[in-house]
Motif scaffolding. Sequence first.
Motif, mmCIF file in Angstrom:
data_model
loop_
_atom_site.group_PDB
_atom_site.id
_atom_site.type_symbol
_atom_site.label_atom_id
_atom_site.label_comp_id
_atom_site.label_asym_id
_atom_site.label_seq_id
_atom_site.Cartn_x
_atom_site.Cartn_y
_atom_site.Cartn_z
ATOM 1 N N ASN A 156 0.825 -1.214 0.000
ATOM 2 C CA ASN A 156 0.000 0.000 0.000
ATOM 3 C C ASN A 156 0.856 1.259 0.000
ATOM 4 O O ASN A 156 0.548 2.247 0.676
ATOM 5 C CB ASN A 156 -0.949 0.010 1.211
ATOM 6 N N LEU A 157 1.924 1.236 -0.786
ATOM 7 C CA LEU A 157 2.814 2.389 -0.895
ATOM 8 C C LEU A 157 2.573 3.129 -2.201
ATOM 9 O O LEU A 157 2.524 2.522 -3.284
ATOM 10 C CB LEU A 157 4.278 1.948 -0.841
ATOM 11 N N HIS A 158 2.411 4.427 -2.097
ATOM 12 C CA HIS A 158 2.379 5.311 -3.261
ATOM 13 C C HIS A 158 2.855 6.665 -2.755
ATOM 14 O O HIS A 158 2.065 7.484 -2.291
ATOM 15 C CB HIS A 158 0.977 5.416 -3.863
ATOM 16 N N ALA A 159 4.170 6.880 -2.821
ATOM 17 C CA ALA A 159 4.751 8.072 -2.208
ATOM 18 C C ALA A 159 6.133 8.326 -2.786
ATOM 19 O O ALA A 159 6.743 7.449 -3.405
ATOM 20 C CB ALA A 159 4.844 7.888 -0.684
ATOM 21 N N ALA A 160 6.617 9.536 -2.574
ATOM 22 C CA ALA A 160 7.979 9.894 -2.963
ATOM 23 C C ALA A 160 8.944 9.229 -1.992
ATOM 24 O O ALA A 160 9.044 9.631 -0.825
ATOM 25 C CB ALA A 160 8.148 11.407 -2.944
ATOM 26 N N LEU A 161 9.629 8.206 -2.459
ATOM 27 C CA LEU A 161 10.520 7.421 -1.613
ATOM 28 C C LEU A 161 11.757 7.013 -2.398
ATOM 29 O O LEU A 161 11.709 6.862 -3.624
ATOM 30 C CB LEU A 161 9.805 6.154 -1.109
ATOM 31 N N ASP A 162 12.839 6.843 -1.697
ATOM 32 C CA ASP A 162 14.060 6.303 -2.277
ATOM 33 C C ASP A 162 14.162 4.817 -1.937
ATOM 34 O O ASP A 162 13.594 4.354 -0.936
ATOM 35 C CB ASP A 162 15.287 7.034 -1.736
ATOM 36 N N VAL A 163 14.913 4.088 -2.761
ATOM 37 C CA VAL A 163 15.073 2.652 -2.557
ATOM 38 C C VAL A 163 16.566 2.326 -2.533
ATOM 39 O O VAL A 163 17.283 2.590 -3.506
ATOM 40 C CB VAL A 163 14.386 1.829 -3.659
ATOM 41 N N ALA A 164 17.020 1.758 -1.430
ATOM 42 C CA ALA A 164 18.425 1.371 -1.283
ATOM 43 C C ALA A 164 18.566 -0.135 -1.467
ATOM 44 O O ALA A 164 17.750 -0.911 -0.960
ATOM 45 C CB ALA A 164 18.947 1.788 0.089
ATOM 46 N N VAL A 165 19.630 -0.531 -2.179
ATOM 47 C CA VAL A 165 19.879 -1.929 -2.507
ATOM 48 C C VAL A 165 21.258 -2.321 -2.005
ATOM 49 O O VAL A 165 22.235 -1.576 -2.177
ATOM 50 C CB VAL A 165 19.805 -2.153 -4.036
ATOM 51 N N LYS A 166 21.339 -3.509 -1.393
ATOM 52 C CA LYS A 166 22.628 -4.020 -0.935
ATOM 53 C C LYS A 166 22.657 -5.529 -1.116
ATOM 54 O O LYS A 166 21.707 -6.224 -0.741
ATOM 55 C CB LYS A 166 22.863 -3.671 0.533
ATOM 56 N N ASN A 167 23.750 -6.016 -1.702
ATOM 57 C CA ASN A 167 23.940 -7.459 -1.894
ATOM 58 C C ASN A 167 22.760 -8.113 -2.611
ATOM 59 O O ASN A 167 22.339 -9.226 -2.276
ATOM 60 C CB ASN A 167 24.184 -8.149 -0.549
ATOM 61 N N GLY A 168 22.208 -7.399 -3.594
ATOM 62 C CA GLY A 168 21.136 -7.962 -4.400
ATOM 63 C C GLY A 168 19.777 -7.980 -3.744
ATOM 64 O O GLY A 168 18.833 -8.553 -4.291
ATOM 65 N N LYS A 169 19.636 -7.341 -2.577
ATOM 66 C CA LYS A 169 18.360 -7.305 -1.874
ATOM 67 C C LYS A 169 17.976 -5.871 -1.521
ATOM 68 O O LYS A 169 18.834 -4.970 -1.481
ATOM 69 C CB LYS A 169 18.414 -8.158 -0.607
ATOM 70 N N ILE A 170 16.689 -5.664 -1.288
ATOM 71 C CA ILE A 170 16.209 -4.362 -0.847
ATOM 72 C C ILE A 170 16.695 -4.122 0.579
ATOM 73 O O ILE A 170 16.433 -4.927 1.479
ATOM 74 C CB ILE A 170 14.671 -4.280 -0.892
ATOM 75 N N LEU A 171 17.413 -3.027 0.780
ATOM 76 C CA LEU A 171 17.912 -2.681 2.113
ATOM 77 C C LEU A 171 16.937 -1.779 2.847
ATOM 78 O O LEU A 171 16.642 -1.983 4.031
ATOM 79 C CB LEU A 171 19.270 -1.989 2.001
ATOM 80 N N GLU A 172 16.393 -0.779 2.123
ATOM 81 C CA GLU A 172 15.558 0.216 2.795
ATOM 82 C C GLU A 172 14.716 0.952 1.764
ATOM 83 O O GLU A 172 15.152 1.191 0.631
ATOM 84 C CB GLU A 172 16.451 1.219 3.542
ATOM 85 N N VAL A 173 13.496 1.315 2.146
ATOM 86 C CA VAL A 173 12.627 2.170 1.340
ATOM 87 C C VAL A 173 12.172 3.300 2.244
ATOM 88 O O VAL A 173 11.386 3.076 3.174
ATOM 89 C CB VAL A 173 11.420 1.397 0.777
#
Length: 420
Positions: free
Chosen positions: A55-72
């Motif tokens: 249920n996300l629809h927002a201005a957000l950044d996406v961080a990736v580490k070791n081929g996985k999602i680290l943080e949104v």
Amino acid sequence: MLTRRQFSKFIIGSGILASGNPERVSATPASPAQSASPDCDLLVKGGTVIDPGQNLHAALDVAVKNGKILEVSPDIPVARARSIVSAKGKIVTPGLVDAHVHVFEGMGPIPVNPDLYCLERGVTTAVDTGSTGYAGIAAFKKYVIRPSATRIYALLDINGFGVMMGLAGEYGNLDWVNSQSTVRAAEENKPDVVGIKCRLSRETTGPNDLEVLKRALEAADASHLPLMVHIGDSYSPLREIISRMRKGDVLTHCLNGRPNGILDANRKLLPEVLQARQQGIFFDLGHGSNSFDFDVAEECLQQNFIPDTISSDLAATSINGPTFDLITTVSKFLPLGLSLDQVIERVTVRPTRVFNFGVELGSLRPGTVADISIIEVREGTFVFADTDGKKRTGRQKLQSAATIRGGRLYVNRSEDLVNS
């Protein structure tokens, strides 16, 4: 087959841009001053995240580490990243999942190259739906699934050869429709095999459609997998087919305009269709070269009936129109009244509820595999066609800008395939 080496000119690996169009999307290494203590490999910066599963629809950044999602999160500092991808003015979604393609390239006239027509156009995961059956699944794994950059799964056609030979009437010889051989092949090739497929068009089965369905259901039961049933001008009425399907099975080509579809003579949904949805049967679009009708789609949407999944039925017969690719197929539902969130949901989280991929896909939840699509929402006047040549005009068209598959960035060469 496009090899990994050939496709690597579109790859950014270890934060180094090998090639691509910087006007469409760019990835730059962080400056030394910014990189004092980076804790992520890649940062997708400045986009609008649409992740219906969360249920996300927002201005957000996406961080990736070791081929996985680290943080949104909003406003992740660029100093934390080794490489930065600008998604300004674009939407960022979980990697798109096309639940209906044919990509056994080189085997017959129908399948196409998965990396050229899937990954390069925003699709990180594709489900090949019956390009082969028990006779060819080992070769499909070796020559397509394993070497492809696109994540690929398979449905086994109940006919041992699937659509490899491109012949009509291939279910006419029931000796080839072998449940036991299909079960054995499915079990030996899990988790790559995620379902069984049968095609119940008149030109494929003749009068054998219910017997073919019976054998396909036997194989699906024994292998504990869902069955995808192709409809469109079947020999038997649809109510005879759908009443035999089970919870978790999939009816594809649900918005085709051919005889024995999901609407009755008065353009109302068949009671059996509504009952099937209540019982947990899924409905897939499967656009293809002859299976999407705008009139049928509008009638169904007016009755609050939306496909569970939007898929392309990608094949050599439709890559030059009217399908083109999944992102164009998705765009056709915007002028019909679906929202961005609704269409993205049907190519991200929804397919993961249909098939067990063995890994969590269709989400940007931290800890999940870093499959991400970066998409431009173009504004203008766009004319879309269905498979009967009927047209609708829209004000928006989605176009793939870049794809991240398992943490690796591919800069797409998505062309404008619809006239503006």
